[in-house]
Motif scaffolding. Structure first.
Motif, PDB file in Angstrom:
ATOM      1  N   ASP A 123       5.248 -17.414   9.869  1.00 54.65           N
ATOM      2  CA  ASP A 123       3.924 -17.494   9.259  1.00 54.65           C
ATOM      3  C   ASP A 123       2.911 -17.166  10.367  1.00 54.65           C
ATOM      4  O   ASP A 123       2.889 -17.858  11.393  1.00 54.65           O
ATOM      5  CB  ASP A 123       3.747 -18.936   8.746  1.00 54.65           C
ATOM      6  CG  ASP A 123       2.384 -19.181   8.124  1.00 54.65           C
ATOM      7  OD1 ASP A 123       1.464 -18.370   8.345  1.00 54.65           O
ATOM      8  OD2 ASP A 123       2.238 -20.198   7.433  1.00 54.65           O
ATOM      9  N   LEU A 155       0.853  -1.198   0.000  1.00 52.34           N
ATOM     10  CA  LEU A 155       0.000   0.000   0.000  1.00 52.34           C
ATOM     11  C   LEU A 155       0.890   1.250   0.000  1.00 52.34           C
ATOM     12  O   LEU A 155       1.756   1.392   0.860  1.00 52.34           O
ATOM     13  CB  LEU A 155      -0.881  -0.038   1.258  1.00 52.34           C
ATOM     14  CG  LEU A 155      -1.899   1.068   1.450  1.00 52.34           C
ATOM     15  CD1 LEU A 155      -2.845   1.188   0.256  1.00 52.34           C
ATOM     16  CD2 LEU A 155      -2.714   0.822   2.712  1.00 52.34           C
ATOM     17  N   ASN A 170      -2.650  -5.368   6.568  1.00 58.27           N
ATOM     18  CA  ASN A 170      -3.096  -5.407   5.187  1.00 58.27           C
ATOM     19  C   ASN A 170      -2.691  -6.799   4.745  1.00 58.27           C
ATOM     20  O   ASN A 170      -1.549  -7.045   4.398  1.00 58.27           O
ATOM     21  CB  ASN A 170      -2.372  -4.288   4.429  1.00 58.27           C
ATOM     22  CG  ASN A 170      -2.489  -4.430   2.945  1.00 58.27           C
ATOM     23  OD1 ASN A 170      -3.369  -5.132   2.450  1.00 58.27           O
ATOM     24  ND2 ASN A 170      -1.598  -3.789   2.223  1.00 58.27           N
ATOM     25  N   GLU A 203       6.027 -11.253   9.932  1.00 59.31           N
ATOM     26  CA  GLU A 203       6.192 -11.271   8.468  1.00 59.31           C
ATOM     27  C   GLU A 203       6.861 -12.583   8.063  1.00 59.31           C
ATOM     28  O   GLU A 203       7.895 -12.957   8.611  1.00 59.31           O
ATOM     29  CB  GLU A 203       7.017 -10.049   8.030  1.00 59.31           C
ATOM     30  CG  GLU A 203       7.469 -10.025   6.586  1.00 59.31           C
ATOM     31  CD  GLU A 203       6.339 -10.060   5.559  1.00 59.31           C
ATOM     32  OE1 GLU A 203       5.511  -9.145   5.545  1.00 59.31           O
ATOM     33  OE2 GLU A 203       6.300 -11.031   4.759  1.00 59.31           O
TER      34      GLU A 203
HETATM   35  N1  SAM Z   1       1.360  -4.349   5.084  1.00 53.17           N
HETATM   36  C1  SAM Z   1       2.117  -4.126   3.856  1.00 53.17           C
HETATM   37  C2  SAM Z   1       1.500  -2.981   3.101  1.00 53.17           C
HETATM   38  O1  SAM Z   1       0.392  -2.565   3.461  1.00 53.17           O
HETATM   39  O2  SAM Z   1       2.093  -2.477   2.158  1.00 53.17           O
HETATM   40  C3  SAM Z   1       2.164  -5.393   3.007  1.00 53.17           C
HETATM   41  C4  SAM Z   1       0.857  -5.949   2.568  1.00 53.17           C
HETATM   42  S1  SAM Z   1       0.911  -7.358   1.516  1.00 53.17           S
HETATM   43  C5  SAM Z   1      -0.758  -7.345   0.941  1.00 53.17           C
HETATM   44  C6  SAM Z   1       0.858  -8.767   2.609  1.00 53.17           C
HETATM   45  C7  SAM Z   1       2.136  -9.047   3.393  1.00 53.17           C
HETATM   46  O3  SAM Z   1       1.915 -10.244   4.179  1.00 53.17           O
HETATM   47  C8  SAM Z   1       3.359  -9.346   2.560  1.00 53.17           C
HETATM   48  O4  SAM Z   1       4.459  -8.633   3.068  1.00 53.17           O
HETATM   49  C9  SAM Z   1       3.578 -10.856   2.693  1.00 53.17           C
HETATM   50  O5  SAM Z   1       4.923 -11.246   2.567  1.00 53.17           O
HETATM   51  C10 SAM Z   1       3.043 -11.107   4.091  1.00 53.17           C
HETATM   52  N2  SAM Z   1       2.555 -12.474   4.321  1.00 53.17           N
HETATM   53  C11 SAM Z   1       2.013 -13.349   3.429  1.00 53.17           C
HETATM   54  N3  SAM Z   1       1.630 -14.485   4.043  1.00 53.17           N
HETATM   55  C12 SAM Z   1       1.927 -14.335   5.359  1.00 53.17           C
HETATM   56  C13 SAM Z   1       1.789 -15.169   6.508  1.00 53.17           C
HETATM   57  N4  SAM Z   1       1.232 -16.383   6.408  1.00 53.17           N
HETATM   58  N5  SAM Z   1       2.222 -14.708   7.697  1.00 53.17           N
HETATM   59  C14 SAM Z   1       2.793 -13.473   7.793  1.00 53.17           C
HETATM   60  N6  SAM Z   1       2.958 -12.642   6.746  1.00 53.17           N
HETATM   61  C15 SAM Z   1       2.539 -13.056   5.553  1.00 53.17           C
END
Ligand code: SAM
Length: 272
Positions: free
Chosen positions: A88, A17, A108, A63
């Protein structure tokens, strides 16, 4: 916003975002206070994390992707009040992250794991005060929908059974990079303002509601009989007692009336 160095991983739902006005609105809605524990799910490059840390809250960011964590550190450094957990979120132990206390959970989140994340937060609700999530707009609408709306269904009932749910902000897909296929919305779940429904048997309540929405075009009375085995007269009596029309379909029935109905059915089953 494009960053040539960073390889966005579609498989991890990485759409970052970059709309500063939306990020500011999200941060003010989250309303983090100095010292308050905020758990951020999927901080990515840290756009929201930075604003959360600026409030003086204790931020723990979970993350999964090490490269995203490196990117976050390049962008916002390592504020003292930020702890990054490289895991995770679906695998973490919520009680130990929160030290057994209540925290706000924000994120997000990757859309493909919205339901498991919401389910995990509900299961761990003793450690959750409020949740603020950016999710696919259509999912946010389903979470917050009331009876009579096309989007009202099992997800609405599940979320609103446990929390007060509000759709707070709509976010256009162009606010993200890479641009996803769908628009988003920022939604809150307040576990401290869950309705007091007095449901006697939660399992029966969800059997009735899920069954009703699985066959949403059919009259609810058929579902009550199918799910519980009670006879037509008892099913009619329960509907009447709950103030629901005999011809009603699930989508017309409020959460409150579903609660009344499930309690009346529960009492009938106990008598039989
Ligand atoms: N919050 C940031 C933003 O708003 O720009 C990133 C949003 S992006 C839609 C989702 C984030 O969740 C990514 O950085 C991704 O690597 C991380 N992610 C994906 N699966 C995940 C999991 N199971 N547990 C933790 N983080 C995860």
């Amino acid at each position: 916003m494009e960053n040539k160095k960073f390889r966005y991983k579609k498989g991890l739902g990485q759409n970052f975002l970059h709309n500063t006005s939306k990020l500011g609105q999200m941060a003010s809605l989250i309303d983090a206070k100095p010292g308050e524990l905020i758990v951020e799910i999927g901080p990515g490059a840290g756009a929201l994390t930075k604003l959360l840390c600026a409030t003086g809250a204790a931020v723990k960011a979970v993350e999964i992707d090490t490269e995203a964590i490196n990117r976050l550190t390049e962008k916002i450094g390592r504020p003292e009040n930020l702890e990054i957990i490289n895991s995770d979120f679906l695998e973490v132990d919520v009680a130990s992250i929160t030290n057994g206390k209540k925290a706000k959970f924000v994120g997000n989140i990757p859309y493909y794991i919205t339901t498991p994340i919401v389910e995990k937060l509900v299961e761990n609700r003793q450690y959750v005060s409020k949740v603020f999530l950016t999710v696919q707009r259509e999912v946010a609408e389903r979470m917050a929908a009331s009876e009579g709306s096309k989007t009202y269904g099992s997800l609405s009932i599940f979320c609103q059974f446990y929390a007060g749910v509000k759709l707070l902000l709509k976010i256009d897909k162009k606010s993200f990079f890479p641009v996803p296929n769908v628009d988003s919305a920022f939604v809150s779940m307040d576990f401290e303002s869950a309705p007091q429904l007095g449901v006697l048997d939660t399992q029966l309540f969800f059997q009735l509601t899920r069954g009703g929405f699985n066959q949403r075009r059919k009259m609810l009375i058929n579902n009550i009989k199918r799910v519980t085995g009670i006879d037509d007269a008892d099913a009619r009596e329960a509907l009447k007692g709950a103030g629901i029309a005999e011809t009603a379909r699930a989508e017309e029935v409020s959460l409150n009336n579903f609660a009344k109905l499930s309690n009346l059915v529960y009492n009938t089953l106990r008598k039989n």
